[in-house]
Design an enzyme around this catalytic site. Structure first.
Site, PDB file in Angstrom:
ATOM      1  N   GLU A  29      37.855 -32.055 -19.639  1.00 21.26           N
ATOM      2  CA  GLU A  29      36.678 -31.976 -20.503  1.00 21.26           C
ATOM      3  C   GLU A  29      37.006 -31.604 -21.947  1.00 21.26           C
ATOM      4  OE1 GLU A  29      33.256 -30.654 -17.365  1.00 21.26           O
ATOM      5  OE2 GLU A  29      34.542 -29.051 -18.095  1.00 21.26           O
TER       6      GLU A  29
HETATM    7  C1  TNX Z   1      33.330 -28.948 -14.220  1.00 21.30           C
HETATM    8  S1  TNX Z   1      35.867 -29.375 -12.780  1.00 21.30           S
HETATM    9  C2  TNX Z   1      34.360 -28.235 -14.811  1.00 21.30           C
HETATM   10  C3  TNX Z   1      34.212 -26.785 -15.022  1.00 21.30           C
HETATM   11  C4  TNX Z   1      32.866 -26.290 -14.585  1.00 21.30           C
HETATM   12  C5  TNX Z   1      32.449 -26.960 -13.297  1.00 21.30           C
HETATM   13  C6  TNX Z   1      31.166 -26.449 -12.722  1.00 21.30           C
HETATM   14  C7  TNX Z   1      36.416 -29.220 -14.133  1.00 21.30           C
HETATM   15  C8  TNX Z   1      37.782 -29.609 -14.254  1.00 21.30           C
HETATM   16  N1  TNX Z   1      35.606 -28.755 -15.099  1.00 21.30           N
HETATM   17  O1  TNX Z   1      34.455 -26.467 -16.366  1.00 21.30           O
HETATM   18  O2  TNX Z   1      32.952 -24.917 -14.405  1.00 21.30           O
HETATM   19  O3  TNX Z   1      32.335 -28.336 -13.528  1.00 21.30           O
HETATM   20  O4  TNX Z   1      30.925 -26.964 -11.449  1.00 21.30           O
END
Ligand code: TNX
Length: 508
Positions: A313
């Site tokens: 992300e």
């Molecule tokens: C996605 S999974 C994210 C996290 C969040 C999560 C909440 C991932 C690699 N990144 O930053 O905490 O969703 O479910």
């Protein structure tokens, strides 16, 4: 009567045993059991196995219904064992120490089931080994901090389900959770906040070392994650020169106003639930020095083979910068003799260090981009850890009206959906490119040990069965109805021990 019931329901061959063993051959009849005497050879082994079996182990031989347990470690497939319950005693033949440890957990589960009913242990021969080498649980200690005592209890329970890795998500926008001797300001300036007005905290290097060694005693390897280049707002609280200004997207703005949260501001702690706005300053000499310091400290503190460097992300980071950064950092990890793990987004980074492991967090039906990213790791000689978000993200609500948990990953996620899936069918990659399965518990909405237990148990047992046991449908026992019964019994015992496990779903 009871004995007949076990015989008539084929999936009751291993009452209370989770994850399901590879093969279970029932004997004829049962043996009455009230106590055990343990002959484990090696004394360290004896102490560890006695700890699993608890008060049922007698110090002196003899007495009615007291069975001898003999443990031998003889070599063979890693982590495998054979457990034989006969009328005259119990034999454990294990390949290695981990195998002896797992055999003893299986025995404990059989005993608990017997003692909860009529005290009759079914005669049986179990031969067992893991399907996947890597069986994990990720705990986010960044959004909310959980101190060592809580982590030790979770590690213990994870190990009892034959999981062998615990991945700690040690840094995120909301806080940094491990003291880094070369960068002391992270602990002093970047650790006090969390989501909401909740308190932060961090592990000292002593806490961390002690946790690594506690985990090792339970055959669990700690995998530390420092998430980069995104998810790094907290770094800027300690070292402002390393952080880009927050990239505020329209989506982030909308979500923040919907949730009535502050937008991130440079130099102020971030307590919201937003993602994807922070980035390290890529290409700056100061950032490279920082990364080197962090990797040196992590390498010195971590005996396990893996360092997780995040990579998810990074929405505020231009793709070229992201690629350059992941290429550089993954190379720095391998140069230190460690194996890098990244979230799957980095699979499309052409220069990623060969052998880098990808952690897949897409859905059970991948998008084309997710599928391509996942294949990228395989093309570079790496493998994948599977954490499909709609199946084994344990921070998803169980049901719509739950207070705890999120729903973004096609939630709510029932225990049945956490159970009913096949790791080999998820991605179009060779079977031997699957290193393993890891459940993840993100902690935006999870604030206390009780919250954590409710979200983890019993869904972690479902993930453990995907990671350890033969594929779904391989035997009548490897089925949802059997799991419901077996893990239901386990859930009752967890609850009796004061663990706030969620109730098992019952048949409609
Ligand atoms: C996605 S999974 C994210 C996290 C969040 C999560 C909440 C991932 C690699 N990144 O930053 O905490 O969703 O479910």
């Amino acid at each position: 009567m009871r004995k007949e019931r076990f015989v008539s329901l084929p999936y009751m061959k291993a009452p209370g045993v989770v994850p399901l063993p590879e093969t279970i051959t029932p004997g004829a009849g049962t043996v009455r059991i009230r106590g055990l005497v343990l002959d484990a050879g090696d004394t360290a082994r004896g102490a560890s196995l006695r700890d699993i079996l608890g008060g049922i182990v007698h110090s002196a031989p003899g007495g009615p219904d007291v069975l001898p347990v003999r443990v031998q470690v003889r070599g063979g497939n890693a982590e495998s064992y054979r457990l034989t319950v006969s009328a005259t005693g119990i034999e454990i033949d294990a390949a290695d120490e981990a195998g002896a440890y797992y055999a003893t957990h299986t025995l404990r589960q059989l005993l608990d089931a017997a003692l909860a009913t009529d005290g009759e242990l079914p005669l049986v021969e179990i031969s067992d080994r893991p399907r996947f080498r890597y069986r994990g649980l990720m705990i986010d200690v960044a959004r909310h901090f959980f101190p060592p005592g809580v982590l030790r209890r979770v590690i213990r329970h994870a190990a009892s389900l034959k999981l062998n890795h615990v991945h700690l998500h040690l840094s995120d926008d909301q806080g940094w959770r491990l003291d880094m001797p070369s960068r002391p300001r992270l602990a002093t300036h970047a650790s006090t906040s969390a989501v909401g007005d909740d308190h932060g905290g961090y592990l000292t290097t002593e806490d961390y070392r002690a946790l690594v060694s506690f985990a090792a005693d339970h055959h669990v390897t700690i995998v530390p994650e420092i998430d980069m280049p995104g998810h790094t707002h907290a770094v800027g609280l300690a070292y402002p020169e390393l952080a880009e200004p927050p990239a505020i997207s329209p989506a982030l703005r909308d979500e923040a106003s919907e949730r009535d949260e502050q937008l991130p501001e440079p130099g102020a702690s971030y307590q919201g639930l937003g993602v994807g706005f922070s980035s390290l300053r890529i290409g700056a000499a100061a950032t490279t020095e920082f990364v080197d310091d962090i990797l040196d400290d992590l390498t010195a503190l971590t005996p396990g083979p893996y360092l997780h460097i995040g990579g998810d992300e990074a929405l505020g980071t231009p793709r070229e910068h992201y690629d350059a950064f992941l290429t550089d950092v993954s190379g720095r990890v391998t140069a230190r003799g460690k194996i890098p793990i990244t979230w799957h987004e980095a699979g499309e980074t052409a220069g990623l260090a060969p052998g880098t492991i990808g952690q897949y967090w897409g859905f059970s039906v991948p998008t084309p981009e997710q599928a391509t990213a996942a294949s990228g790791f395989v093309e570079r000689g790496g493998s994948l850890i599977l954490s499909p978000a709609d199946l084994i993200y344990l921070d998803m609500k169980y049901a719509d009206d739950d207070e705890l948990g999120l729903v973004w990953a096609q939630g709510p996620t029932t225990i049945e959906s956490s159970y009913t899936w096949e790791p080999g069918a998820l991605l179009d990659i060779p079977k031997d490119a699957i290193l393993g399965v890891e459940a993840a518990v993100w902690t935006e909405t999870i604030r206390t040990e009780t919250d954590l237990e409710t979200m983890i148990f019993p869904r972690l047992a479902a993930a453990a069965e995907a990671a350890w046991s033969p594929p779904l449908g391989n035997s009548p026992e490897r089925s949802w109805p059997s799991f419901q019964t077996r893990a239901g019994a386990l859930t009752d015992r967890w609850r009796a021990q004061g663990i706030a496990a969620h109730a098992m779903e019952t048949a409609p």
